[in-house]
Motif scaffolding. Structure first.
Motif, PDB file in Angstrom:
ATOM      1  N   ARG A   1      -6.981   7.124   4.784  1.00  0.00           N
ATOM      2  CA  ARG A   1      -7.273   5.696   4.931  1.00  0.00           C
ATOM      3  C   ARG A   1      -5.996   4.875   4.966  1.00  0.00           C
ATOM      4  O   ARG A   1      -5.870   3.929   5.734  1.00  0.00           O
ATOM      5  N   LEU A   2      -5.028   5.250   4.112  1.00  0.00           N
ATOM      6  CA  LEU A   2      -3.791   4.465   4.052  1.00  0.00           C
ATOM      7  C   LEU A   2      -2.972   4.603   5.326  1.00  0.00           C
ATOM      8  O   LEU A   2      -2.453   3.616   5.852  1.00  0.00           O
TER       9      LEU A   2
ATOM     10  N   ALA B   1      -8.115   3.285  -6.060  1.00  0.00           N
ATOM     11  CA  ALA B   1      -7.446   4.587  -6.043  1.00  0.00           C
ATOM     12  C   ALA B   1      -5.948   4.438  -6.297  1.00  0.00           C
ATOM     13  O   ALA B   1      -5.332   5.258  -6.979  1.00  0.00           O
ATOM     14  N   LEU B   2      -5.348   3.368  -5.765  1.00  0.00           N
ATOM     15  CA  LEU B   2      -3.921   3.154  -5.988  1.00  0.00           C
ATOM     16  C   LEU B   2      -3.648   2.846  -7.461  1.00  0.00           C
ATOM     17  O   LEU B   2      -2.637   3.276  -8.017  1.00  0.00           O
TER      18      LEU B   2
ATOM     19  N   LEU C   1       1.050   4.201  -2.734  1.00  0.00           N
ATOM     20  CA  LEU C   1       0.761   5.602  -2.411  1.00  0.00           C
ATOM     21  C   LEU C   1       1.921   6.500  -2.830  1.00  0.00           C
ATOM     22  O   LEU C   1       1.724   7.537  -3.446  1.00  0.00           O
TER      23      LEU C   1
ATOM     24  N   ALA D   1       0.830  -1.206   0.000  1.00  0.00           N
ATOM     25  CA  ALA D   1       0.000   0.000   0.000  1.00  0.00           C
ATOM     26  C   ALA D   1       0.868   1.260   0.000  1.00  0.00           C
ATOM     27  O   ALA D   1       0.606   2.213  -0.734  1.00  0.00           O
TER      28      ALA D   1
ATOM     29  N   LEU E   1      -7.828   9.425   0.613  1.00  0.00           N
ATOM     30  CA  LEU E   1      -7.038   8.222   0.340  1.00  0.00           C
ATOM     31  C   LEU E   1      -5.864   8.123   1.315  1.00  0.00           C
ATOM     32  O   LEU E   1      -5.616   7.068   1.909  1.00  0.00           O
ATOM     33  N   ARG E   2      -5.139   9.235   1.467  1.00  0.00           N
ATOM     34  CA  ARG E   2      -3.976   9.223   2.386  1.00  0.00           C
ATOM     35  C   ARG E   2      -4.410   8.943   3.816  1.00  0.00           C
ATOM     36  O   ARG E   2      -3.738   8.241   4.563  1.00  0.00           O
TER      37      ARG E   2
ATOM     38  N   SER F   1      -9.416  -1.291   0.803  1.00  0.00           N
ATOM     39  CA  SER F   1     -10.411  -0.428   0.159  1.00  0.00           C
ATOM     40  C   SER F   1      -9.741   0.594  -0.759  1.00  0.00           C
ATOM     41  O   SER F   1     -10.400   1.242  -1.567  1.00  0.00           O
ATOM     42  N   CYS F   2      -8.435   0.760  -0.639  1.00  0.00           N
ATOM     43  CA  CYS F   2      -7.726   1.763  -1.444  1.00  0.00           C
ATOM     44  C   CYS F   2      -7.296   1.242  -2.809  1.00  0.00           C
ATOM     45  O   CYS F   2      -6.699   1.991  -3.594  1.00  0.00           O
TER      46      CYS F   2
END
Lengths: 262, 341
Positions: B247-248, B223-224, B91, B87, B244-245, B219-220
């Motif tokens: 959540r990560l 988006a990734l 990111l 992840a 997004l950031r 869940s990302c």
């Protein structure tokens, strides 16, 4: 989709980049955004795509601010092709173009038939079908640009904003890309492309927006925008003019000495 | 592990779900091996039989008190490290990113060391992991505050560098001021990472945290994928990068923070595993997540089983073994990447 930008102002580190920009973009129009390096073309394009917060002014999409429209809806209706085209991972071209379908897909759902059709026709439109199974790292700069353009086309948006989509393309594919933009526009999509090639911009675009120092210096049909004064002021150049098959074209000819342009 | 992946490399196009199923199966086999291997001779089937029928025999106790927590934690911690590594690499769009890059691991380690140092470690069983989780939480609050103010990815990396060096310095300070050499030694050994002598209580403590963390990270995935073409393109595809950031970082903190809190620092898993598996998912960052989780679990279980099979006593620390396997592996990977370039 119509985009209306009014009173756009933006500054970085206190230095104004754009000042007092008013611009309306209509469906079915191929607009060339031109100007010297640092004139604010990329910044304006990013603002039109709702990628930058504004100091003042507003951008409306069919009369609505982006917030009202919603992030996902805007992503379905507006496609953005970034400058430079960096791709971090060595994904296959097909997987890259499939990214254009993300705004239409439910998370973790497989590609639908509509998605697959959009991907195939995007590859065909940019003459990139031959690279479908190749990794992006194995492609030349121009080939990669065509795959990235296909990615933006795969969104099948009503408005396409492309930042220097011709960079790295050979002359044949530059001409084909411009013809493609014209076809897409003729089919009803609004297209805005940032261009440095004045000859191509003049020949293919319905309308040119000439930026100079963060302001719109001229906005209109190419013949009107390509006045000697405008070109001298915005680019510091003179052009040679010609015509072929009834079409007028300009060719950058000579750089003016500093001061001469005023 | 290596034979499995080598034979997979040949078939680059293996369907995703078949790959996930295969890795799940290998994880289960490795967990079984981990159960079967240990210092005391144990007839696994007798022990299982005794445990199921509720007989408090020695084999049942060895299984439930020693082997089972070790195997389960190995799988959970490995999964967390592999998933969070993939992840973070997605990111930051950088293959050198690892789960601790934003400072979470070292903050968790510092939290645990503080508990050691203050003498609370002996007060109750969970003092140490709770201290670690508190440390990770502090780092996350700091990162969230930065993210909330519109900080970009670069700011988060720099904040991670600052948190890493601060937590590292504080940990060194604790060692420096340790009341006696044994306390210092205990801290150093703990920092090296180990799965030994953990109990099911540790499992119950970290499992819910990890599950929430995994869900956030997984869940990302879309988006990734979008982020592959840069932040502008990802946003134009409809992804909110601030969210997004959030959540990560939150997911990595829950998964990795609690992993470090119970096992200490275990390096290289989160860095190497995504590298190893990336070609098998066509280099797609979204698909790499789940696969890397299982890869991490397999690697950690394999390393932990191996160190128990090695005739070296006292037992090598797990963090040492993963680094010993990981570092040469990373070298060979760099060589291969250079040849391909």
């Amino acid at each position: 989709m119509r985009i209306e930008a009014n009173g756009i102002e933006i500054a970085f580190d206190g230095k104004p980049i754009l000042a007092g920009i008013d611009l309306a973009l209509r469906p079915g129009e191929l607009v060339g955004l031109i100007g010297a390096n640092g004139a604010g073309k990329t910044t304006l394009l990013r603002i039109l795509a709702d990628l930058l917060p504004l100091a003042s002014g507003k951008v409306l999409y069919d009369g609505m601010p982006a917030k009202t429209l919603g992030r996902r809806m805007l992503a379905q209706r507006l496609a953005f092709l970034a400058q430079g085209g960096s791709v971090q991972w060595q994904m296959r071209a097909e997987a890259v173009v499939a990214l254009g379908r993300l705004p239409h897909r439910r998370p973790f759902a497989d590609l639908t038939e509509a998605d697959k059709a959009a991907i195939t026709s995007a590859f065909a439109a940019t003459d990139a079908s031959a690279f479908r199974d190749r990794s992006l790292g194995s492609l030349s700069g121009g080939e990669r640009m065509r795959v990235l353009l296909a990615r933006a086309l795969a969104v099948e948006a009503e408005m396409l904003l492309a930042d220097e989509p011709l960079v790295g393309l050979d002359p044949r594919h530059q001409l084909e890309a411009m013809a493609l933009f014209r076809r897409i526009a003729a089919a009803g999509t609004g297209v805005v492309v940032v261009l440095h090639d004045l000859s191509l911009a003049g020949r293919f675009c319905d309308r040119l927006v000439l930026l100079d120092g963060g302001r719109v210096l001229a906005d209109g049909p190419p013949a009107a925008v390509f006045e000697d004064d405008n070109l001298a002021r915005a680019f510091g150049i003179t052009v040679a003019r010609g015509s072929r098959d009834g079409e007028d074209f300009v060719l950058p000819w000579q750089a003016l000495n500093h001061g001469e342009s005023n | 592990m290596s034979t499995v992946t080598m034979s997979l490399s040949a078939s680059d196009q293996m369907p995703y779900w078949r790959l996930v199923t295969l890795l799940t199966a290998v994880t289960l086999v490795m967990a079984g091996l981990s159960l079967a291997v240990g210092y005391a001779r144990l007839d696994l089937f007798t022990a299982l039989g005794d445990w199921i029928s509720g007989r408090q025999t020695l084999p049942a106790l060895v299984l439930v008190e020693l082997r089972l927590p070790r195997a389960i934690l190995g799988a959970l911690v490995g999964f967390s490290l592999g998933l969070a590594g993939a992840a973070m690499q997605g990111l930051l769009r950088n293959p050198l990113a690892e789960p601790g890059i934003v400072g979470i691991s070292s903050a968790a380690a510092f939290g645990a060391v503080t508990v050691f140092y203050s003498g609370f470690a002996g007060a109750f069983a969970l003092a140490l992991p709770l201290g670690g989780i508190a440390g990770a939480l502090l780092a996350v609050l700091l990162l969230f505050a930065l993210n909330g103010r519109g900080a970009g990815t670069m700011t988060l990396i720099l904040a991670g560098v600052a948190i890493n060096s601060f937590a590292g310095a504080m940990t060194s300070l604790a060692l420096n001021l340790a009341p006696n050499p044994y306390a210092a030694l205990e801290i150093v050994f703990w920092l090296m990472g180990s799965l030994a002598d953990r109990s099911l209580i540790h499992v119950w403590l970290v499992l819910p945290l990890m599950l929430v963390g995994w869900a956030l990270l997984l869940s990302c995935a879309p988006a990734l994928d979008g982020l592959t073409l840069g932040e502008d393109t990802a946003r134009s595809l409809g992804f909110d990068l601030t969210w997004l950031r959030l959540r990560l970082i939150g997911g990595a903190a829950l998964a990795v923070g609690s992993a470090v809190a119970v096992t200490g620092a275990i390096g290289f898993v989160g860095l190497v595993v995504p590298h190893l598996l990336r070609p098998l998912v066509g280099h797609r960052p979204g698909r790499l997540l789940l696969v890397s989780g299982f890869g991490g679990a397999i690697l950690l279980l394999a390393a932990d089983t191996m160190l128990r099979l090695m005739p070296i006593r006292p037992e090598l620390k797990l963090g040492v073994v993963t680094a010993l396997i990981g570092a040469p592996f990373l070298f060979s990977l760099i060589q291969r990447l250079r040849r391909e370039a």
